[in-house]
Design an enzyme around this catalytic site. Structure first.
Site, PDB file in Angstrom:
ATOM      1  CD  GLU A 443       5.601 -62.833  27.018  1.00  0.00           C
ATOM      2  OE1 GLU A 443       5.554 -64.012  27.426  1.00  0.00           O
ATOM      3  OE2 GLU A 443       6.616 -62.354  26.508  1.00  0.00           O
ATOM      4  N   GLY A 444       1.321 -65.149  24.856  1.00  0.00           N
ATOM      5  CA  GLY A 444       0.063 -65.875  24.760  1.00  0.00           C
ATOM      6  C   GLY A 444      -1.017 -64.945  24.256  1.00  0.00           C
TER       7      GLY A 444
END
Length: 596
Positions: A443-444
């Protein structure tokens, strides 16, 4: 086997005594009838499901993992996972915070986040299956067509169908502007989508009858880069107009990733071979639409690490009280035993209190952000919605990056408490360490989150969002200016707030001269601001504990002790981080590439 006992007392303390969340949320018409008893009852039942159903499956999932049938492309989950999911949806947990229009129970996001904290503590890998569905639901609710909402949202709400987010590709990583998956219009409102996606959590499994994939792809006329990305809804089984399942679609699992942790979750390489999909939202506007899901997932990943920090702490405390080894340096504490329990040793206390403080700080931050998220979406006052939206935007990268960094520290410290036994699988601690490691990546990555915080959320608007949160801290400090007992907390908090303001200006000025200076400072900056946020919440928790410690409830004494540990032993880390951030770009870049 590790055990899990939901920390209901601390959860209720944060929700009711610190945040006053019920009164805050009752200002929203949809939650006008909300009451503390309902919230508590939901948490208690959710705790039973997490501890009694999910927790016993955690080691099972880690050992068995998932199995792909390469001929049928079907994935079998670990023993008990499918049955636990059936019980989960039958008891209505999947519909907890969904809109009643789609069959949901309409409870606040806060309640849902609290339930997910417990599920993550019990079994993070399992919890990812229903967890991803919430993001798909939110993205469709915000950007889907009426037809898409009607066909898919009721099934996602009930949990009969699950959802995924199909973003990256083998050559992309975080840079989604490089993606190559193609979507060809068919002239009937559908598209045929061809390409490959990797790292797709819960991309294929046997727990639900259909999987709703949200896929990023390019239309034939798409401009290059991130501005040429569109979002498509691609179900595993095509859905007929009456909602029944049709033919198998051309999207399937081509392989499972062999991972360091979260073995119980199917991390899939997904192949799209002229899969039929429908456009979600506007052409070439897929990334903004997907950000609804991505931002929700970032808050969810922070919650995952909160859950792991809590369960690791609980088990380490139990072990430290039972394990006898050596005598205290100041003399025997348990002369009736051959040696003292290791919890008497100062450094064991340091490790345990580090994990406890990081769990309690994370809980306050996650729950506060959930309340602000509800207000940003549903509050009747537009000004309140805007204010809360800015706060959520600022805090989202902190929730994701700061909590997950702390969780790895905490789980490693808890593993260390066990000594050699911490390295043994049956105790569960090494799994918590492995499972927590992914949360810093997906998620980054946390570097991306740090850049988002400093570059976009702070410098991008001239510090407006940070100033808003700074004013919240300032008001709290001012309100307690005459409270002598609070000075040990409010004084360092106020000083740090002033330092962060000057620190931000210094980094911003350097960044104007050379943008790489922002990249050089971003990670340390995230840690500094994260600690400032935790210090604010610990000060709020301390205020309540000081007011109620006369009750004789030892919970409040423990809360004050944890807060004092945080201020004395963890918060001072910001001084080093500000020094290293100010050291700037040169120490990082002066070595020639060839010398690496």
């Amino acid at each position: 086997m590790p055990a899990y006992n939901p920390p209901l007392r601390d959860m209720q303390f944060v929700i009711h005594e610190v945040l006053g969340a019920v009164d805050e949320l009752k200002q929203i018409p949809a939650y006008a009838d909300l009451d503390a008893d309902t919230v508590n009852a939901v948490l208690e039942e959710g705790g039973k499901f997490a501890s009694q159903v999910l927790a016993p499956l955690n080691l099972v999932g880690d050992v068995q993992g998932c199995v792909l049938n390469k001929e049928t492309h079907e994935v079998k989950t670990a023993d008990g996972f499918k049955e636990a999911y059936k019980q989960y949806i039958e008891n209505g947990w999947s519909a907890l915070s969904a809109d009643p229009e789609w069959g949901g129970q309409g409870l606040p996001q806060l309640v849902n986040q609290a339930i997910y904290e417990m599920n993550n503590s019990a079994n993070q890998a399992w919890t990812m299956y229903p967890g991803l569905s919430h993001g798909a639901h939110a993205a469709l609710e915000a950007h889907g067509s009426d037809e898409q909402k009607k066909l898919f949202l009721p099934k996602l709400t009930s949990g009969e169908w699950t959802g995924t987010m199909c973003l990256t590709e083998p050559h992309c990583g975080t840079d989604l502007g490089l993606l190559r998956t193609k979507a060809e219009p068919q002239g009937d409102g559908t598209y045929k989508i061809t390409g490959q996606k990797i790292f797709i959590s819960a991309g294929e499994h046997d727990m639900s009858e259909n999987i709703v994939h949200l896929v990023l792809a390019r239309l034939p006329d798409a401009p290059a880069g991130s501005k040429g990305i569109s979002l498509f809804l691609v179900p595993k089984f095509n859905v007929n107009p009456d909602g029944s399942l049709g033919s198998r679609n051309g999207i399937y699992c081509g392989g499972l990733e062999h991972k360091m942790g979260i073995h119980g979750n199917a991390t899939c390489q997904m192949v799209l071979d002229e899969a039929v999909g429908t456009l979600v939202g506007q052409p070439h506007r897929g990334l903004p639409a997907m950000f609804v899901m991505m931002n929700g997932a970032r808050l969810g990943v922070g919650n995952q690490s909160l859950g792991l920090t809590q369960v690791a702490y609980e088990n380490a405390v139990t072990y430290a009280k039972d394990r006898v080894q050596m005598r205290a340096l100041s003399g025997p504490k348990r002369p009736d035993l051959a040696a003292d329990p290791i919890i008497v040793h100062p450094d064991v206390r340091r490790m345990l209190l580090t994990a406890r403080a990081y769990a309690e700080g994370a809980r306050a931050l996650v729950y506060y952000t959930a309340v602000e998220l509800d207000k940003s979406h549903n509050h009747p006052d537009e000004a309140v919605r805007k204010e809360s939206d800015d706060i959520v935007a600022l805090l989202t990268p902190i929730v994701k990056a700061f909590i997950t960094e702390n969780a790895l520290t905490a789980t490693v410290e808890c593993q260390q408490v066990y000594g050699g036994h911490g390295f043994i699988h049956e105790w569960g601690m090494e799994q918590f360490v492995r499972d927590s490691r992914i949360n810093m990546i997906y998620e980054g990555t946390n570097t991306v989150q740090a850049l988002d915080l400093l570059g976009r959320k702070v410098l991008g608007d001239g510090g407006a969002k940070l100033t808003k949160f700074g004013k919240i801290i300032g008001r709290f400090v001012k309100e307690n200016a005459d409270n002598e007992a609070m000075q040990e907390f409010t004084k360092p908090l106020a000083e740090l707030g002033q330092k962060v303001q000057a620190f931000t200006m210094e980094i911003g000025m350097k960044g104007m001269q050379n943008p790489d200076e922002v990249g050089a400072a971003a990670f340390d900056y995230m840690r500094v601001v994260g600690h400032m946020v935790y210090a604010y919440f610990f000060a709020r928790m301390a205020k309540v504990a000081l007011e109620k410690q006369g009750s004789g409830d030892k919970f409040y004494a423990a809360k004050l002790a944890t807060t004092r540990f945080y201020f004395a032993k963890l918060l001072p880390q910001v001084e080093t981080m500000m020094i290293t951030a100010k050291a700037g770009l040169k120490p990082l870049m002066e070595m020639e590439e060839a010398l690496f």
